[in-house]
Structure formats: structure tokens, C-alpha cells
Motif scaffolding. Structure first.
Motif, mmCIF file in Angstrom:
data_model
loop_
_atom_site.group_PDB
_atom_site.id
_atom_site.type_symbol
_atom_site.label_atom_id
_atom_site.label_comp_id
_atom_site.label_asym_id
_atom_site.label_seq_id
_atom_site.Cartn_x
_atom_site.Cartn_y
_atom_site.Cartn_z
ATOM 1 N N ALA A 1 -94.777 6.736 55.607
ATOM 2 C CA ALA A 1 -93.431 6.473 55.091
ATOM 3 C C ALA A 1 -93.183 7.242 53.801
ATOM 4 O O ALA A 1 -92.078 7.768 53.581
ATOM 5 C CB ALA A 1 -93.237 4.976 54.867
ATOM 6 N N LEU A 2 -94.196 7.328 52.929
ATOM 7 C CA LEU A 2 -94.044 8.112 51.706
ATOM 8 C C LEU A 2 -93.799 9.587 52.028
ATOM 9 O O LEU A 2 -92.976 10.250 51.381
ATOM 10 C CB LEU A 2 -95.293 7.965 50.836
ATOM 11 C CG LEU A 2 -95.542 6.591 50.215
ATOM 12 C CD1 LEU A 2 -96.884 6.569 49.490
ATOM 13 C CD2 LEU A 2 -94.419 6.214 49.251
ATOM 14 N N SER A 3 -94.495 10.098 53.026
ATOM 15 C CA SER A 3 -94.293 11.492 53.419
ATOM 16 C C SER A 3 -92.902 11.699 54.012
ATOM 17 O O SER A 3 -92.249 12.722 53.749
ATOM 18 C CB SER A 3 -95.368 11.921 54.420
ATOM 19 O OG SER A 3 -96.640 11.964 53.802
ATOM 20 N N LEU A 4 -92.443 10.740 54.800
ATOM 21 C CA LEU A 4 -91.081 10.840 55.346
ATOM 22 C C LEU A 4 -90.046 10.846 54.224
ATOM 23 O O LEU A 4 -89.056 11.588 54.278
ATOM 24 C CB LEU A 4 -90.810 9.675 56.296
ATOM 25 C CG LEU A 4 -91.446 9.759 57.683
ATOM 26 C CD1 LEU A 4 -91.231 8.448 58.439
ATOM 27 C CD2 LEU A 4 -90.843 10.920 58.475
ATOM 28 N N SER A 5 -90.269 10.025 53.223
ATOM 29 C CA SER A 5 -89.344 9.995 52.086
ATOM 30 C C SER A 5 -89.323 11.335 51.367
ATOM 31 O O SER A 5 -88.256 11.845 51.005
ATOM 32 C CB SER A 5 -89.755 8.876 51.126
ATOM 33 O OG SER A 5 -88.897 8.827 50.012
ATOM 34 N N ARG A 6 -90.502 11.937 51.171
ATOM 35 C CA ARG A 6 -90.575 13.252 50.536
ATOM 36 C C ARG A 6 -89.844 14.290 51.388
ATOM 37 O O ARG A 6 -89.111 15.144 50.860
ATOM 38 C CB ARG A 6 -92.045 13.637 50.375
ATOM 39 C CG ARG A 6 -92.294 14.940 49.661
ATOM 40 C CD ARG A 6 -92.093 14.787 48.183
ATOM 41 N NE ARG A 6 -90.887 15.459 47.749
ATOM 42 C CZ ARG A 6 -90.358 15.320 46.552
ATOM 43 N NH1 ARG A 6 -90.902 14.522 45.670
ATOM 44 N NH2 ARG A 6 -89.278 15.984 46.217
ATOM 45 N N LEU A 7 -90.039 14.242 52.711
ATOM 46 C CA LEU A 7 -89.346 15.171 53.597
ATOM 47 C C LEU A 7 -87.838 15.001 53.499
ATOM 48 O O LEU A 7 -87.083 15.977 53.527
ATOM 49 C CB LEU A 7 -89.805 14.953 55.047
ATOM 50 C CG LEU A 7 -91.162 15.532 55.433
ATOM 51 C CD1 LEU A 7 -91.573 15.031 56.812
ATOM 52 C CD2 LEU A 7 -91.114 17.055 55.410
ATOM 53 N N ALA A 8 -87.385 13.745 53.384
ATOM 54 C CA ALA A 8 -85.951 13.490 53.276
ATOM 55 C C ALA A 8 -85.382 14.153 52.028
ATOM 56 O O ALA A 8 -84.311 14.773 52.070
ATOM 57 C CB ALA A 8 -85.685 11.985 53.258
ATOM 58 N N TYR A 9 -86.082 14.037 50.899
ATOM 59 C CA TYR A 9 -85.619 14.679 49.679
ATOM 60 C C TYR A 9 -85.568 16.196 49.836
ATOM 61 O O TYR A 9 -84.609 16.853 49.408
ATOM 62 C CB TYR A 9 -86.536 14.310 48.511
ATOM 63 C CG TYR A 9 -86.250 12.960 47.906
ATOM 64 C CD1 TYR A 9 -85.144 12.753 47.086
ATOM 65 C CD2 TYR A 9 -87.084 11.876 48.149
ATOM 66 C CE1 TYR A 9 -84.878 11.508 46.524
ATOM 67 C CE2 TYR A 9 -86.824 10.620 47.599
ATOM 68 C CZ TYR A 9 -85.717 10.450 46.787
ATOM 69 O OH TYR A 9 -85.457 9.223 46.248
ATOM 70 N N ASP A 10 -86.602 16.765 50.456
ATOM 71 C CA ASP A 10 -86.647 18.218 50.602
ATOM 72 C C ASP A 10 -85.573 18.715 51.559
ATOM 73 O O ASP A 10 -84.922 19.743 51.303
ATOM 74 C CB ASP A 10 -88.035 18.648 51.096
ATOM 75 C CG ASP A 10 -89.115 18.404 50.062
ATOM 76 O OD1 ASP A 10 -88.800 18.421 48.857
ATOM 77 O OD2 ASP A 10 -90.272 18.171 50.452
ATOM 78 N N LEU A 11 -85.365 18.016 52.664
ATOM 79 C CA LEU A 11 -84.336 18.424 53.613
ATOM 80 C C LEU A 11 -82.948 18.316 52.986
ATOM 81 O O LEU A 11 -82.075 19.147 53.236
ATOM 82 C CB LEU A 11 -84.425 17.565 54.876
ATOM 83 C CG LEU A 11 -85.600 17.871 55.803
ATOM 84 C CD1 LEU A 11 -85.700 16.821 56.903
ATOM 85 C CD2 LEU A 11 -85.452 19.269 56.416
#
Length: 476
Positions: free
Chosen positions: A153-163
Motif C-alpha cells: 500500500a505504501l508503494s501504491l501511494s508513492r506510485l500515485a504521487y509520481d503518476l
């Protein structure tokens, strides 16, 4: 009358089977709410720049710089205060209310006619954000108690910020072909409304009660004190400074590098910024597997060393455009590898009822690091050139890396042996953990508070700073 009881370690709840966190309907709705509001925020960033240019002309940069400073100050000042009392509030209602407040504020931005109105609205907007974001982040560990799923979930959150950083400018450009920038503000307001509806439709578990006193003043500084007394979190703070130094170098000086030093156009600037975002995304994708095989400390210190290396290379020889792309990929990758595991450390370092306070402390202190890194990257670059800016950023990374290595013990045991002296006190508690004593019928249903006595005891358990443990053992 006081009751007598011993301390004993709390029994760990059974973990759910591993898997993608998106399989959990509640988390899926909250993740969608996060993505929706992030896209809207990206649109507002573009619209705010255009509004500042219309109102201030050549002074638009100063206006945006002031807005950014106000944002950071609001985050640093407000987040710990909200975190200190968030456990006293119904968090679903709090999250929905803050989303709706943000929607109303953004919807008012097209109506402003004076700069002071822009500043006032931005302050209120970021006060609401400073309450929403750490409360939202502290909710996710309760939805995903399994560490592997939480890491994903933390990685998904980071991906969301980057996208968002990659997609929002393109979406804004497409939208501006058919509407004015006022429409971008209204679109952002709509995203906050959608986020509020998604949060309202989510089954969010009730927050675990905090044992500490209910007094507001006593709670305001609890998260900051607990954070700064925890060795691994002091190390996290030092690494936040390193990540901020690298990120600020990219955000502040990419346009200067590509336009002024290399003589390239806006497209080159966009590609360079995208390179840093791409590196961050690569790290977010790889981290769940890496963190399952290596300790957080080793991964985060290694990432800081990689970031330092990239910045020193840039300082020694300012590269041509292909070299800058490679450097920014590694800066983005290293920054993401430093920041993404932070939620795991926070979860490990506090009781469930204290998570809002600790996440708010992380939110405030990490933004304080950006408040140092932004002017360092910008002012040194303007006064002494890009090579000096690289050296200054590398110096901040070196300070963060060395401080983290010293503050965060290599043998960072979660279970610590420690001794409690006898104490008589009163606090909110439930039974079945270390509170096990007879009642006389007047104490009321759990959780409840009444005078009771802790006998002196030496024992070992997963240690966190809380009401019973105000200091770290042997922290010297």
C-alpha cells in the motif's frame, strides 16, 4: 479505590493472508479517493500559477514562492496540533469534513480579486490538508494490519504521487484547450467532493482509544515528543532531510539547468522532471520485494548513499542533457527508496491509538526539512551557480546520512527489556493486555479510566513511547 496489576505484552492479532491491498474494498475506495484528490491538486497547481501571473505579472514567481512557504508553514505548525487531538474525534467525519472544506476553498479561488485573498485561502486550504493527510495515512495501517500488504500500500501511494506529477500537467494542458483556468479550480473542487463521498462510503474501523490523558494541551506535543524520543524515527527525520535535498534540487533547479545552462526548451525541462518521477516509480515497484529481503535501515541508508553519489557526480562535472537524465533517474529512485518505508517505521514505533499523533509529527517534520531544502537549492543556485547548488544539496544529504547512521542503531530491536518503577495513576485503558485486575462495579464499561497501581516490574515487549513508557530505555 486503586487496583493493582502487572504489565504483560499484548497478544498480537492474527494477520490476514498476504495479497494485493487493492483486494480490500475499504482500502480500494480510500486509494481511489487519494488518486482523485491528487489529480485535482495537480490541476490547481497549474491554475494557481496562471492566476498568479494574471494578478502579479512579472512578480508571479514571488507570489508562488510565498504561497509555497505558507503551505510549508501551515503543514509544520498545524499538523502536530491536529495529530494531538485526532484520537478524540470521529475520523471518518473528520476526513469528510476536511475534504468538503478544501472543496469550498478551491471553488472560491476563481472569485478572488486581491492577492491577500489568495494568500488567505491558501492558508486555510493547507490547514485543512495538514489535518487530512496524516489522519488519512494513520487510517491505512488499521485497514491493512498485515505488514506485507501495508508495504504494498505504501508503494501504491508513492506510485500515485509520481503518476500525478507526470499526468496532471498533461491533463491541465488538455483541459485548458476547452476552458479557462477557473475551470481547473472548479474541477479540483469536484475531486475533493468525490473524495469525500468515497471516504463516506468506506467502512473505516473505529480508532483504537489512546491511553493518554484527554486534556488538549497535554496532547498537542505528544506526537512530536514521542517521535523525537524514538531512535529509529530520529534516523527517519535525518533521512527526510536527505530526501528533501535531492527532491528540492530537481524541483527548483531543473528548469534553470535545462534552459539557462543547456539552452534547451520547455520540452527538455519536462523530460528531465519526468526522469526523476520515473526513477521514483521504479523504486516504488521494487521496494515491496526488496524490503521483504532486507532491513529498512539498510535499504534507506543505502538509498541515501546513492543519492549522495549522484549529487556529487553532478557537482564535479555538470553533465550534458543525457547525463542529467541519468542523474535525475537515480535521484528520484533514491528519494523514493528513502521516503516510502517511512510508514512502516511509524507503524512499528507507536501504539494504534497514537498513530494519528505520530503520523502528524512525521508530516510536519518532513515538511520542515523541505522548508530548509527549497531555499538552499534555490538561493545557492542563484547566488553561486549550479555546481554550488549540487554541492549544497550533497552537503545536506551527507548530514542526513551521517546523522541517521548515528541516531538509528544498527541493532534496532523491536522487543526491549526495561524496568518500570511502581506508580499510581489513572488513564483510559482496556483489559486483556497489561491491565488485568478486579473491579468493584463502579468503574464502567471498557475502555474506562479509574485509579490503579502498577507494581514494579522488569519485562520485555515491543517497545513504543506512550503513557507507560515516556522515555526510551538506555537512550543516554
Amino acid at each position: 479505590m486503586p487496583h493493582d496489576h502487572d504489565h504483560a505484552p499484548a497478544a498480537a492479532p492474527p494477520a490476514p493472508p498476504p495479497g494485493s491491498p487493492l483486494r480490500d474494498p475499504a482500502y480500494r475506495r480510500l486509494f481511489l479517493a487519494q488518486v482523485t484528490s491528487l489529480v485535482g491538486t495537480g490541476l490547481t497547481t497549474v491554475a494557481l500559477a496562471l492566476l498568479a501571473h494574471d494578478m502579479a505579472g512579472g512578480d508571479a514567481g514571488a507570489v508562488l514562492g510565498s504561497v509555497l512557504a505558507l503551505k510549508m508553514v501551515a503543514y509544520v505548525v498545524v499538523a502536530p496540533a491536529v495529530g494531538g487531538i485526532a484520537h478524540l474525534l470521529p475520523r471518518k467525519s473528520l476526513l469528510v469534513a476536511l475534504d468538503l472544506i478544501r472543496a469550498a476553498i478551491v471553488a472560491c479561488l476563481p472569485l478572488v480579486s486581491e492577492l491577500w485573498q489568495v494568500y488567505a485561502l491558501i492558508v486555510v486550504l493547507n490547514v485543512a490538508a495538514a489535518g487530512f493527510t496524516p489522519t488519512f495515512q494513520a487510517t491505512i495501517p488499521d485497514l491493512l494490519p498485515d505488514e506485507a500488504r501495508y508495504t504494498r500500500a505504501l508503494s501504491l501511494s508513492r506510485l500515485a504521487y509520481d503518476l500525478e506529477a507526470l499526468a496532471s500537467p498533461a491533463l491541465a494542458a488538455a483541459a485548458l484547450a476547452v476552458m479557462t483556468y477557473d475551470g481547473l479550480f472548479l474541477a479540483d473542487a469536484a475531486t475533493f467532493v468525490v473524495s469525500a463521498l468515497l471516504v463516506a462510503a468506506t467502512a473505516i474501523p473505529a480508532a483504537r482509544p489512546a491511553e493518554r490523558t484527554r486534556g488538549v494541551l497535554a496532547n498537542l506535543g505528544f506526537g512530536l515528543r514521542g517521535y523525537l524520543k524514538t531512535p529509529r524515527l530520529r534516523g527517519l527525520l535525518a533521512l527526510n532531510l536527505a530526501a528533501a535535498a535531492g527532491g528540492a534540487m530537481v524541483i527548483v533547479n531543473t528548469v534553470v539547468y535545462t534552459r539557462d545552462r543547456l539552452g534547451l526548451d520547455d520540452t527538455a525541462t519536462a523530460w528531465a522532471m519526468a526522469a526523476a518521477g520515473g526513477g521514483s516509480m521504479v523504486a516504488a515497484i521494487l521496494l515491496p520485494r526488496v524490503l521483504s529481503a532486507a532491513r529498512d535501515r539498510a535499504v534507506m541508508l543505502g538509498a541515501a548513499a546513492l543519492l549522495l553519489t549522484a549529487l556529487v557526480i553532478g557537482a564535479v562535472r555538470l553533465p550534458a542533457f543525457p547525463g542529467l537524465i541519468v542523474l535525475w533517474i537515480f535521484v528520484g529512485l533514491a528519494g523514493s527508496a528513502i521516503q516510502t518505508p517511512g510508514g512502516r517505521l511509524l507503524r512499528q514505533s507507536c501504539r494504534p491509538g497514537d498513530r494519528p499523533a505520530f503520523f502528524a509529527a512525521q508530516f510536519a517534520l518532513s515538511h520542515a526539512c523541505w522548508l530548509v531544502a527549497y531555499p538552499t537549492a534555490g538561493l545557492v543556485g542563484a547566488w553561486a551557480g549550479l555546481d554550488a547548488a549540487f554541492w549544497a544539496a550533497a552537503g545536506l544529504v551527507l548530514i542526513g546520512l551521517c546523522a541517521a547512521a548515528g541516531l538509528w542503531p544498527a541493532t534496532d530491536a523491536e522487543v526491549l527489556t526495561h524496568r518500570h518503577a511502581a506508580v499510581d495513576h489513572e488513564h483510559l485503558h482496556v483489559h486483556g493486555d497489561h491491565h488485568d485486575h478486579a473491579h468493584e462495579g463502579w468503574e464502567g464499561p471498557e475502555p474506562h479510566r479509574h485509579p490503579h497501581r502498577h507494581r514494579p516490574v522488569t519485562h520485555a515487549h515491543a517497545f513504543t513511547i506512550d503513557l507507560h513508557h515516556p522515555d526510551w530505555p538506555n537512550r543516554g
